[in-house]
Design a protein around this motif. Structure first.
Motif, PDB file in Angstrom:
ATOM      1  N   ALA A 175     -67.675   2.452  48.159  1.00 54.99           N
ATOM      2  CA  ALA A 175     -67.011   2.108  46.764  1.00 54.99           C
ATOM      3  C   ALA A 175     -67.956   1.945  45.390  1.00 54.99           C
ATOM      4  CB  ALA A 175     -66.685   0.569  46.633  1.00 54.99           C
ATOM      5  N   ILE A 176     -68.799   3.187  45.565  1.00 50.49           N
ATOM      6  CA  ILE A 176     -69.682   3.483  44.431  1.00 50.49           C
ATOM      7  C   ILE A 176     -69.087   4.050  43.487  1.00 50.49           C
ATOM      8  CG2 ILE A 176     -71.820   4.821  43.921  1.00 50.49           C
ATOM      9  CD1 ILE A 176     -72.372   4.882  46.826  1.00 50.49           C
ATOM     10  N   ALA A 177     -69.035   3.192  42.246  1.00 48.07           N
ATOM     11  CA  ALA A 177     -68.305   3.805  41.070  1.00 48.07           C
ATOM     12  C   ALA A 177     -68.725   4.930  40.599  1.00 48.07           C
ATOM     13  CB  ALA A 177     -68.570   2.549  39.990  1.00 48.07           C
ATOM     14  N   ALA A 178     -69.983   5.634  40.552  1.00 46.73           N
ATOM     15  CA  ALA A 178     -70.543   6.610  40.211  1.00 46.73           C
ATOM     16  C   ALA A 178     -69.809   7.779  40.669  1.00 46.73           C
ATOM     17  CB  ALA A 178     -71.874   6.840  40.464  1.00 46.73           C
ATOM     18  N   TYR A 179     -69.213   7.780  42.022  1.00 45.06           N
ATOM     19  CA  TYR A 179     -68.612   8.798  42.768  1.00 45.06           C
ATOM     20  C   TYR A 179     -67.191   9.193  41.945  1.00 45.06           C
ATOM     21  CZ  TYR A 179     -71.687   8.599  46.702  1.00 45.06           C
ATOM     22  OH  TYR A 179     -72.915   8.538  47.504  1.00 45.06           O
ATOM     23  N   ASN A 180     -66.684   7.923  41.536  1.00 44.36           N
ATOM     24  CA  ASN A 180     -65.534   8.353  40.755  1.00 44.36           C
ATOM     25  C   ASN A 180     -65.748   8.498  39.329  1.00 44.36           C
ATOM     26  OD1 ASN A 180     -62.687   7.989  40.468  1.00 44.36           O
ATOM     27  ND2 ASN A 180     -62.836   6.305  39.004  1.00 44.36           N
ATOM     28  N   ILE A 181     -66.624   7.778  38.482  1.00 43.73           N
ATOM     29  CA  ILE A 181     -66.956   8.108  37.200  1.00 43.73           C
ATOM     30  C   ILE A 181     -67.611   9.559  36.688  1.00 43.73           C
ATOM     31  CG2 ILE A 181     -68.328   7.417  35.166  1.00 43.73           C
ATOM     32  CD1 ILE A 181     -66.129   5.849  35.677  1.00 43.73           C
ATOM     33  N   VAL A 235     -69.895  28.138  26.890  1.00 46.05           N
ATOM     34  CA  VAL A 235     -70.621  27.003  26.681  1.00 46.05           C
ATOM     35  C   VAL A 235     -70.071  25.877  27.798  1.00 46.05           C
ATOM     36  CG1 VAL A 235     -70.944  24.847  24.975  1.00 46.05           C
ATOM     37  CG2 VAL A 235     -71.254  27.028  24.149  1.00 46.05           C
ATOM     38  N   GLY A 236     -68.835  25.914  28.029  1.00 50.95           N
ATOM     39  CA  GLY A 236     -68.025  25.061  28.708  1.00 50.95           C
ATOM     40  C   GLY A 236     -68.599  25.199  30.008  1.00 50.95           C
ATOM     41  N   LEU A 237     -68.896  26.617  30.454  1.00 49.04           N
ATOM     42  CA  LEU A 237     -69.428  26.871  31.777  1.00 49.04           C
ATOM     43  C   LEU A 237     -70.659  26.083  32.175  1.00 49.04           C
ATOM     44  CD1 LEU A 237     -67.708  30.245  32.510  1.00 49.04           C
ATOM     45  CD2 LEU A 237     -66.916  28.211  33.666  1.00 49.04           C
ATOM     46  N   ILE A 238     -71.477  26.486  31.171  1.00 47.76           N
ATOM     47  CA  ILE A 238     -72.694  25.895  31.137  1.00 47.76           C
ATOM     48  C   ILE A 238     -72.895  24.312  31.415  1.00 47.76           C
ATOM     49  CG2 ILE A 238     -75.143  25.638  30.008  1.00 47.76           C
ATOM     50  CD1 ILE A 238     -74.605  28.317  28.990  1.00 47.76           C
ATOM     51  N   GLN A 239     -71.960  23.729  30.489  1.00 45.00           N
ATOM     52  CA  GLN A 239     -71.846  22.181  30.584  1.00 45.00           C
ATOM     53  C   GLN A 239     -71.506  21.815  32.155  1.00 45.00           C
ATOM     54  OE1 GLN A 239     -69.071  21.409  27.567  1.00 45.00           O
ATOM     55  NE2 GLN A 239     -70.897  20.506  26.219  1.00 45.00           N
ATOM     56  N   THR A 240     -70.383  22.618  32.607  1.00 43.64           N
ATOM     57  CA  THR A 240     -69.832  22.209  33.791  1.00 43.64           C
ATOM     58  C   THR A 240     -70.866  22.357  34.795  1.00 43.64           C
ATOM     59  OG1 THR A 240     -67.759  23.154  33.334  1.00 43.64           O
ATOM     60  CG2 THR A 240     -68.082  22.889  35.434  1.00 43.64           C
ATOM     61  N   VAL A 241     -71.842  23.337  34.898  1.00 41.84           N
ATOM     62  CA  VAL A 241     -72.685  23.510  35.984  1.00 41.84           C
ATOM     63  C   VAL A 241     -73.900  22.469  35.845  1.00 41.84           C
ATOM     64  CG1 VAL A 241     -74.745  25.154  36.772  1.00 41.84           C
ATOM     65  CG2 VAL A 241     -72.505  26.108  36.101  1.00 41.84           C
ATOM     66  N   LEU A 246     -76.419  17.724  37.727  1.00 42.03           N
ATOM     67  CA  LEU A 246     -76.842  16.410  37.862  1.00 42.03           C
ATOM     68  C   LEU A 246     -76.312  15.367  38.696  1.00 42.03           C
ATOM     69  CD1 LEU A 246     -77.731  15.949  33.923  1.00 42.03           C
ATOM     70  CD2 LEU A 246     -79.388  16.550  35.737  1.00 42.03           C
ATOM     71  N   ALA A 247     -74.844  15.494  38.686  1.00 42.86           N
ATOM     72  CA  ALA A 247     -74.246  14.429  39.575  1.00 42.86           C
ATOM     73  C   ALA A 247     -74.543  14.675  41.098  1.00 42.86           C
ATOM     74  CB  ALA A 247     -72.664  15.044  39.742  1.00 42.86           C
ATOM     75  N   ARG A 248     -74.769  15.665  41.394  1.00 44.81           N
ATOM     76  CA  ARG A 248     -75.428  15.680  42.688  1.00 44.81           C
ATOM     77  C   ARG A 248     -76.919  15.194  43.001  1.00 44.81           C
ATOM     78  NH1 ARG A 248     -73.984  15.551  47.089  1.00 44.81           N
ATOM     79  NH2 ARG A 248     -75.318  15.814  48.854  1.00 44.81           N
ATOM     80  N   VAL A 249     -77.627  15.689  42.069  1.00 39.14           N
ATOM     81  CA  VAL A 249     -79.225  15.305  42.108  1.00 39.14           C
ATOM     82  C   VAL A 249     -79.245  13.951  41.830  1.00 39.14           C
ATOM     83  CG1 VAL A 249     -81.320  15.563  41.252  1.00 39.14           C
ATOM     84  CG2 VAL A 249     -79.825  17.765  41.643  1.00 39.14           C
ATOM     85  N   PHE A 251     -76.919  11.514  41.263  1.00 38.07           N
ATOM     86  CA  PHE A 251     -75.821  10.375  41.564  1.00 38.07           C
ATOM     87  C   PHE A 251     -75.426  10.794  42.729  1.00 38.07           C
ATOM     88  CE2 PHE A 251     -75.630  10.403  36.881  1.00 38.07           C
ATOM     89  CZ  PHE A 251     -75.845   9.023  36.695  1.00 38.07           C
ATOM     90  N   ASP A 252     -75.992  11.568  43.428  1.00 41.43           N
ATOM     91  CA  ASP A 252     -75.579  11.884  45.059  1.00 41.43           C
ATOM     92  C   ASP A 252     -74.150  12.084  45.187  1.00 41.43           C
ATOM     93  OD1 ASP A 252     -77.846  12.176  46.206  1.00 41.43           O
ATOM     94  OD2 ASP A 252     -78.217   9.871  46.350  1.00 41.43           O
ATOM     95  N   VAL A 253     -73.352  12.402  44.124  1.00 40.62           N
ATOM     96  CA  VAL A 253     -72.034  12.762  44.411  1.00 40.62           C
ATOM     97  C   VAL A 253     -71.563  13.558  45.221  1.00 40.62           C
ATOM     98  CG1 VAL A 253     -69.714  13.339  43.015  1.00 40.62           C
ATOM     99  CG2 VAL A 253     -71.570  11.824  41.870  1.00 40.62           C
ATOM    100  N   PRO A 254     -70.680  13.025  46.359  1.00 43.82           N
ATOM    101  CA  PRO A 254     -70.470  13.959  47.307  1.00 43.82           C
ATOM    102  C   PRO A 254     -69.566  15.227  46.864  1.00 43.82           C
ATOM    103  CG  PRO A 254     -68.934  12.112  47.460  1.00 43.82           C
ATOM    104  CD  PRO A 254     -69.908  11.868  46.347  1.00 43.82           C
ATOM    105  N   MET A 255     -70.048  16.274  47.524  1.00 45.06           N
ATOM    106  CA  MET A 255     -69.087  17.431  47.059  1.00 45.06           C
ATOM    107  C   MET A 255     -68.577  17.971  48.540  1.00 45.06           C
ATOM    108  SD  MET A 255     -70.951  18.924  43.836  1.00 45.06           S
ATOM    109  CE  MET A 255     -71.696  17.835  42.707  1.00 45.06           C
ATOM    110  N   ALA A 256     -67.259  17.559  48.587  1.00 42.63           N
ATOM    111  CA  ALA A 256     -66.681  17.906  49.920  1.00 42.63           C
ATOM    112  C   ALA A 256     -66.222  19.247  49.978  1.00 42.63           C
ATOM    113  CB  ALA A 256     -65.532  16.936  50.119  1.00 42.63           C
ATOM    114  N   GLY A 257     -66.262  20.238  48.941  1.00 40.84           N
ATOM    115  CA  GLY A 257     -65.725  21.534  48.962  1.00 40.84           C
ATOM    116  C   GLY A 257     -64.630  21.590  47.929  1.00 40.84           C
TER     117      GLY A 257
END
Lengths: 374, 305
Positions: A175-181, A235-241, A246-249, A251-257
């Motif tokens: 129940a880690i809020a960051a995974y959702n936010i 610009v949008g694509l760069i922001q997304t990447v 950052l989400a991965r590094v 906040f350890d947000v899972p990236m299930a695919g």
């Protein structure tokens, strides 16, 4: 200091304020609309969450238990699955927030006092939506079967409690809020920057007078639009990447695919947001108005999309408004892909909604854009 | 004479304001036509309609031999338009602005064209300077260069020299004449009388209607205006006594001298008779374009108000 001079500036300022009708309207309407909208819509303790059940033990005890669960007001049983696979799919695709499984040996074990269990699975990709409901299950075993455990089975009442509720939090077990936010932030940040940047684009040309020169050239509306928006797609694509990295590094947000569906969804969302900004800038007369309109769009995108508050916690009318907001669908794609690893088969509805958004906004923008100064 | 612009019955309203009324515009091919009239008389609106920036309510005719209402796209390709307000990108450099224009018009051999244009402007050393940092005169030259980069057959200039110093104005007009000599048709709106005199033809509009047109001489003769000029100490102060007198259409001081004009000779002479004595010295002079225009302006105001 001179009161007369202060007064002079004050009167001038008020007069100018009333000249700009749209700003005036927004200043009055915005607080009212938003107060009513968000005041009534936002709810941190969502009730009546859609729930699917799998009943493998069709008995009086099972019915009573489900009745007691529904009685908490937190769970609305909207689906009855026939197989565990159906149950899993209902949650994966986001149709339900909870699934409840009553195993085949439920009655037998209750009667024997042999550690009977029911399984409640919660879609914890949004922890705030499930917390209170899960807490409400704590007292359930004590109360649910009070009236059923009579006569021969009465001794089972003594062995308190007659069964236990096993809760599995899926997709985000801690129940880690960051995974959702954090994945949600992708949608909010893209909306904020892209809509606002392009909303100013056309208005700026009118304000600075450069539109007059531009219109005198043979350039066509669709050419202006594509040419103006294309750099911002990058610009949008760069922001997304950057956000995903950052989400991965950090906040350890899972990236299930779900990378394919995520890419398509992101592209649609970026193009749609840019076109929306372009549309706003054909309506606004000044850059200030364009800014205000962007804010007017972005606030509900944050508050009613399910980004900040549970979507299912909102009353039906607010959910209906939320469904119109593109961010809502983009959030479903991002969270679905990253947290649940969903693919096109599961998320086609959200992708469809985003495509519709792009088509509608682009057509409106084209219809609004004038090749003359009329 | 062939006309580059030959449009009649032009009308345009904004809300309940009838800005251009049944206007006929004729511009001789290869000529410089000055477009004059007081502020708000519909000059800018007319120019914008001719180059497709505004849709006329009614009107028909040809611009460059094309139906100006149907072929706006083709007309745009052959028309250069210089706006009243500087309308290039201030946050782009001079070179970037020119390159943008060249690209939008799809001009071949762009690099060479931009360099040539920069050289002709004398701006090759400042090509990387932002357009917004240029002075008024340079901005105007740059805007002209951008408007003629695609070698248009028709050039529309909307008060191109407003706020520009006399030397820059002179150079600007030399350039306009050079362009016309090469065959370009030029239509230029202006408030300056010296500029009006530099035009081959003049069209004077007021309150959205055409009041007078022709060469400067034709306009002066057509006005039927008779002008007397008084010189001598304090002559300019007579204007207050003469203005409004019967037969005097206007009395305007020109420095220390005074111009008194009217359309009826007898009445005008009767009006100035009391002042035809020393120290004043009176001469009948040919009215200037300015006399004529101020007279026309006064007349049309009487007609429309």
């Amino acid at each position: 200091m001179s009161a007369a001079r202060i007064f002079a500036v004050m009167v001038k300022e008020f007069t100018q304020l009333t000249r700009d009708r749209l700003t005036y309207a927004l200043i009055l309407v915005m607080p009212i609309v938003q107060l009513l909208l968000f005041g009534y819509a936002i709810n941190n303790d969502p009730h009546h969450l859609p729930t699917a059940v799998l009943i493998q033990d069709d008995s009086a005890f099972a019915r009573s238990t489900l009745g007691a669960i529904a009685h908490t007001d937190y769970f609305d049983i909207v689906e009855t699955a026939r197989t565990p696979a159906e149950l899993t799919q209902a949650m994966a695709r986001g149709r339900v927030q909870f699934t409840i499984t009553i195993p085949g040996d439920f009655t037998r074990r209750v009667v024997r006092g042999d550690r009977a269990q029911i399984l409640v699975e919660a879609d914890a990709s949004d922890p705030s939506a499930t917390g209170a409901a899960v807490a409400a299950l704590a007292g359930l075993p004590q109360e649910a079967l009070k009236r059923d455990l009579l006569g021969a089975v009465a001794p089972a009442r003594a062995a308190a409690p007659p069964f236990e509720v096993v809760v599995h939090r899926r997709y985000n077990p801690e129940a880690i809020a960051a995974y959702n936010i954090v994945p949600g932030l992708l949608g909010v940040i893209l909306s904020m920057t892209l809509v606002m940047m392009t909303a100013l684009g056309v208005t700026r040309e009118y304000e600075r007078g450069t539109m007059e020169s531009l219109l005198a050239t043979p350039v066509k509306p669709i050419e202006v639009m594509i040419g103006k928006l294309a750099p911002y797609v990058l610009v949008g694509l760069i922001q997304t990447v950057v956000i995903l990295a950052l989400a991965r590094v950090l906040f350890d947000v899972p990236m299930a695919g779900g990378w394919g569906v995520l890419s398509v969804g992101t592209m649609l969302f970026i193009v749609g947001s840019l076109a929306l900004g372009f549309l706003l800038s054909t309506v606004a007369r000044t850059q200030l108005q364009a800014m205000q309109m962007s804010v007017f769009y972005i606030l509900p995108s944050i508050l009613l999309s399910g980004f900040m508050f549970p979507f299912r916690g909102m009353p039906d009318w607010a959910q209906w408004i939320g469904t119109i907001i593109p961010v809502t669908h983009f959030l479903r794609v991002v969270r679905g892909a990253l947290l649940k690893g969903l693919g096109f088969a599961d998320l086609w509805q959200s992708l469809g909604a985003l495509s519709l958004f792009v088509v509608v906004v682009v057509s409106l923008a084209m219809a609004r854009y004038r090749t003359t100064l009329d | 004479m062939t006309f580059a612009v030959d449009v009649t019955g032009l009308n345009k309203s904004f809300g309940d304001k009838h800005v251009v009324q049944d206007l006929a515009v004729q511009v001789g091919a290869g000529k410089i036509t000055g477009f004059l009239g007081p502020n708000g008389s519909g000059k800018t609106t007319t120019l914008r309609m001719l180059c497709g920036l505004l849709t006329p309510d009614s009107g028909e005719g040809e611009v460059l031999g094309l139906d100006f209402r149907k072929a706006a796209g083709q007309i745009k390709l052959q028309t250069g338009y210089m706006t009243q307000r500087f309308s290039l990108y201030e946050d782009l450099s001079i070179e970037e602005n020119l390159t943008f224009v060249a690209r939008v018009y799809g001009l071949p051999d762009r690099g060479r064209l931009v360099t040539q244009t920069l050289e002709r402007l004398g701006l090759e050393n400042r090509r990387r300077q932002l357009a917004g940092s240029l002075s008024g005169g340079w901005k105007q030259r740059l805007a002209l260069a951008a408007a003629i980069m695609h070698s248009p057959r028709l050039l529309l200039l909307d008060e191109p020299t407003a706020g520009v110093d006399p030397k820059a104005r002179r150079e600007f007009w030399d350039e306009i004449h050079a362009l016309a000599a090469e065959g370009m048709t030029v239509m230029v709106s202006t408030h300056y009388m010296d500029e009006a005199e530099r035009c081959h033809d003049i069209a004077y509009i007021a309150y959205g209607r055409l009041i007078a047109r022709g060469t400067g001489r034709e306009v002066i003769e057509g006005s039927g205006l008779i002008t007397f000029r008084a010189e001598g100490p304090g002559a300019d102060r007579l204007s207050r006594q003469l203005a409004g007198a019967p037969g005097v259409a206007m009395a305007a001081p020109f420095g220390a001298a005074l111009h008194v004009s009217g359309t009826e000779r007898a009445a005008l002479e009767a009006a100035i008779a009391p002042f035809r004595r020393p120290p004043f010295h009176w001469d009948e002079v040919e009215p200037t374009l300015e006399d004529v225009f101020i007279h026309l302006m006064g007349q049309s105001r009487d007609n429309f108000e």
